[in-house]
Write an enzyme that holds these catalytic residues in place. Structure first.
Site, PDB file in Angstrom:
ATOM      1  N   LYS A 295      32.001  45.585  68.719  1.00  0.00           N
ATOM      2  CA  LYS A 295      32.722  46.251  67.634  1.00  0.00           C
ATOM      3  C   LYS A 295      31.962  47.486  67.160  1.00  0.00           C
ATOM      4  O   LYS A 295      30.750  47.557  67.323  1.00  0.00           O
ATOM      5  CB  LYS A 295      32.846  45.291  66.436  1.00  0.00           C
ATOM      6  CG  LYS A 295      33.816  44.139  66.628  1.00  0.00           C
ATOM      7  CD  LYS A 295      33.921  43.303  65.364  1.00  0.00           C
ATOM      8  CE  LYS A 295      34.864  42.127  65.537  1.00  0.00           C
ATOM      9  NZ  LYS A 295      36.274  42.500  65.758  1.00  0.00           N
TER      10      LYS A 295
ATOM     11  N   ARG B 212      40.592  33.001  69.732  1.00  0.00           N
ATOM     12  CA  ARG B 212      41.618  32.239  70.451  1.00  0.00           C
ATOM     13  C   ARG B 212      41.001  31.382  71.557  1.00  0.00           C
ATOM     14  O   ARG B 212      41.568  30.366  71.945  1.00  0.00           O
ATOM     15  CB  ARG B 212      42.703  33.189  70.983  1.00  0.00           C
ATOM     16  CG  ARG B 212      42.252  34.166  72.010  1.00  0.00           C
ATOM     17  CD  ARG B 212      43.222  35.322  72.182  1.00  0.00           C
ATOM     18  NE  ARG B 212      43.075  36.338  71.129  1.00  0.00           N
ATOM     19  CZ  ARG B 212      43.824  37.433  71.028  1.00  0.00           C
ATOM     20  NH1 ARG B 212      44.782  37.674  71.906  1.00  0.00           N
ATOM     21  NH2 ARG B 212      43.617  38.293  70.051  1.00  0.00           N
TER      22      ARG B 212
HETATM   23  N1  BES Z   1      37.562  38.282  63.975  1.00  0.00           N
HETATM   24  C1  BES Z   1      38.369  39.278  64.542  1.00  0.00           C
HETATM   25  C2  BES Z   1      39.603  39.617  63.704  1.00  0.00           C
HETATM   26  C3  BES Z   1      39.363  40.233  62.354  1.00  0.00           C
HETATM   27  C4  BES Z   1      39.456  41.606  62.205  1.00  0.00           C
HETATM   28  C5  BES Z   1      39.145  39.456  61.241  1.00  0.00           C
HETATM   29  C6  BES Z   1      39.279  42.181  60.970  1.00  0.00           C
HETATM   30  C7  BES Z   1      38.960  40.029  59.994  1.00  0.00           C
HETATM   31  C8  BES Z   1      39.034  41.406  59.865  1.00  0.00           C
HETATM   32  C9  BES Z   1      38.840  38.859  65.920  1.00  0.00           C
HETATM   33  O1  BES Z   1      37.973  38.066  66.645  1.00  0.00           O
HETATM   34  C10 BES Z   1      39.002  40.117  66.721  1.00  0.00           C
HETATM   35  O2  BES Z   1      38.024  40.759  66.967  1.00  0.00           O
HETATM   36  N2  BES Z   1      40.240  40.422  67.103  1.00  0.00           N
HETATM   37  C11 BES Z   1      40.513  41.589  67.837  1.00  0.00           C
HETATM   38  C12 BES Z   1      41.478  41.231  68.944  1.00  0.00           C
HETATM   39  C13 BES Z   1      41.650  42.295  69.978  1.00  0.00           C
HETATM   40  C14 BES Z   1      40.367  42.469  70.769  1.00  0.00           C
HETATM   41  C15 BES Z   1      42.769  41.895  70.897  1.00  0.00           C
HETATM   42  C16 BES Z   1      41.114  42.614  66.892  1.00  0.00           C
HETATM   43  O3  BES Z   1      41.854  42.229  65.976  1.00  0.00           O
HETATM   44  O4  BES Z   1      40.803  43.784  67.040  1.00  0.00           O
HETATM   45 MN    MN Z   2      36.548  39.235  67.719  1.00  0.00          MN
END
Ligand code: BES
Ligand code: MN
Ligand code: ZN
Length: 485
Positions: free
Chosen positions: A262, A336
């Site tokens: 990230k 997931r």
């Molecule tokens: N934990 C994150 C989602 C999240 C984002 C929670 C912002 C709280 C605030 C999750 O694991 C994630 O990183 N999801 C990705 C999915 C994508 C890679 C398909 C996302 O939402 O960007």
């Molecule tokens: Mn994630």
């Protein structure tokens, strides 16, 4: 915080602060006219959320009267009462009064629900995330609230207190950052809670997960130096005749994204990626304290998601606990994966419904903002039940679709499924939910995407900045409604 009822008239209140809520256009309580008669109408119109403080100047034993506007009766919502009680507690903190009396407003045919909401607002407003501050004395705490009413609200006060204290328990654990709340620490919290509440508790360690072929949990854990856990708690385990449900939470103690790392900005927020797991602990606590007549499993897998030389890589193919193969196209879609194994394991036990809570997608924040939780379900009755519970608790949800086209988007090129539905992020929250659906077998199931509500960043009228604990009261209310059917 201690909660009790005072069956006295408002004019006899002895605490320093008395808080009274007023509907717009309605008379102020007659018992208080000695003080309120000097107020000009324009000073306080009782608009929703408006506050006004009057000094009683020796006319009563209490010295401050806090008036709170509820707005017009036709727009009245129970959450206004949580906000009212929150304001009362925050005001008492500001004048350093350890006890505050709160008058129960007359809400037609709903004095119990009103009393519960008042206690919830007060107890929730009393929690501050200050445990890592070295000077605790700088923070004043309100220790007692008295709800002033002659009605029969004993049970409602207890219910409100139990629920709000459970929510504060969730907030307090969730506030621990990743260097403190490791997977092992969450497992210990589950053991401690289970001992206290008489729940059965099993903690599967890494070696167990290897034997059980929980390869999706293990794959996410690969980059971390800390081992994963899978925790299974059971309430009323041996009461096989009770209706049987399961709650599952996502327990990523830190989500760096892994190799699909990230951006640095805001990454600290990912300490809250364990919210689903911690909320599951709070649900088990509240359900057992309230003695709901159900049998309940609370399950969560916990691990960090970290990049390293041993981390899983985009393109990796793994076989989940239920035998389905998964192509990992983005290591940041890790929630997931751990949920896949946990859901498949819980589904084997054949509960009448599974509800999962997960900070699953950033896309749900885009879709719904921060006011409603994303709800996904394969069962209309269950979805309706949760929707109604959301209106009652003000932890509101909005149902999203799960048409089969979204499942098609998750079909893998080289494996059964892939862990992202679209490179472009199309329908990101829905394809994530559709992925989870692959692992629940034929169980009735609902998924709550709580990514937008895990923490409070802006002003809120009874929750301080930090972990919110939102979702716990929603699921407990939903389980209570299921139990009644
Ligand atoms: N934990 C994150 C989602 C999240 C984002 C929670 C912002 C709280 C605030 C999750 O694991 C994630 O990183 N999801 C990705 C999915 C994508 C890679 C398909 C996302 O939402 O960007
Ligand atoms: Mn994630
Ligand atoms: Zn995550």
């Amino acid at each position: 915080m201690q909660v009790n009822q005072s069956k006295i008239s408002l004019s006899d209140v002895k605490d320093e602060v008395l808080a009274v809520a007023v509907l717009q256009g309605k008379e102020l309580p007659k018992e208080l006219s000695e003080v309120t008669k000097h107020m000009r109408k324009e000073e306080f119109e009782a608009k929703q959320g408006q506050t006004h403080v009057l000094s009683t100047l020796g006319k009563f034993k209490f010295s401050k009267l806090l008036l709170y506007g509820l707005g017009e009766e036709k727009d009245l919502n129970l959450d206004f009462l949580r906000r009212f009680a929150g304001s009362a507690v925050r005001y008492a903190v500001s004048v350093k009064s350890a006890s505050v009396s709160i008058a129960l407003p007359n809400v037609k045919n709903a004095s119990e629900a009103a009393a519960q909401a008042i206690v919830e607002g007060a107890v929730l407003a009393s929690y501050k995330p200050i445990k890592f501050k070295s000077k605790q004395d700088d923070y004043f705490e309100v220790k007692n609230i008295s709800v002033v009413s002659k009605e029969n609200i004993d049970e409602a006060l207890k219910r409100g207190s139990t629920l709000a204290h459970s929510q504060n328990y969730v907030r307090d654990i969730n506030e621990n950052p990743a260097n403190i709340a490791t997977p092992q620490v969450l497992a210990q919290a589950a053991r401690d809670l289970s001992k206290q509440q008489g729940l059965a508790c099993t903690v599967f360690e890494k070696s167990d997960l290897q034997k059980m072929k929980m390869n999706a949990i293990l794959a996410v854990n690969q980059g971390s130096v800390l081992p994963p856990v899978l925790v299974i708690m059971e309430y009323n385990k041996d009461k096989k005749d009770l209706p049987f449900y399961a709650v599952v939470g996502k327990g990523i103690t830190f989500d760096s994204g892994g190799i699909s790392i990230k951006p640095a900005k805001g990454m600290q927020e990912m300490k809250y990626d364990k919210t689903g797991a911690v909320t599951t602990l709070g649900i088990m606590k509240a359900v057992s304290e309230l003695k709901l007549p159900i049998r309940l499993i609370g399950a969560f897998a916990a691990t960090e998601n970290m990049p390293s030389g041993s981390a899983q890589k985009p393109g990796d193919i793994i076989t989940a606990y239920n035998g389905k193969t998964i192509e990992v196209l983005n290591t940041d879609a890790e929630g997931r994966l751990i949920l896949a194994d946990t859901l498949a394991y819980v589904a084997e036990r054949k509960p009448q419904a599974i509800i999962d809570l997960a900070t699953l997608t950033g896309a749900i924040i885009i879709a719904l903002g921060r006011y409603r939780i994303g709800l996904f379900s394969n069962d209309d009755n269950l979805a309706k039940n949760i929707f109604d519970a959301g209106e009652q608790t003000f932890e509101r949800v909005w149902r999203m679709p799960l048409d089969k086209e979204y499942s098609e988007m998750d079909k893998g090129d080289f494996a059964d499924v892939k862990n992202i539905g679209s490179e472009m992020g199309d329908a990101g929250s829905i394809t994530a939910a559709a992925f989870l659906q692959e692992f629940v077998g034929d169980c009735k199931w609902a998924h709550l995407d709580i990514a937008a509500v895990d923490a409070i960043a802006e002003k809120h009228s009874y929750l301080d900045k930090g972990a919110s604990g939102i979702g716990m009261r929603l699921v407990v209310e939903s389980l209570a409604r299921l139990a009644k059917k």
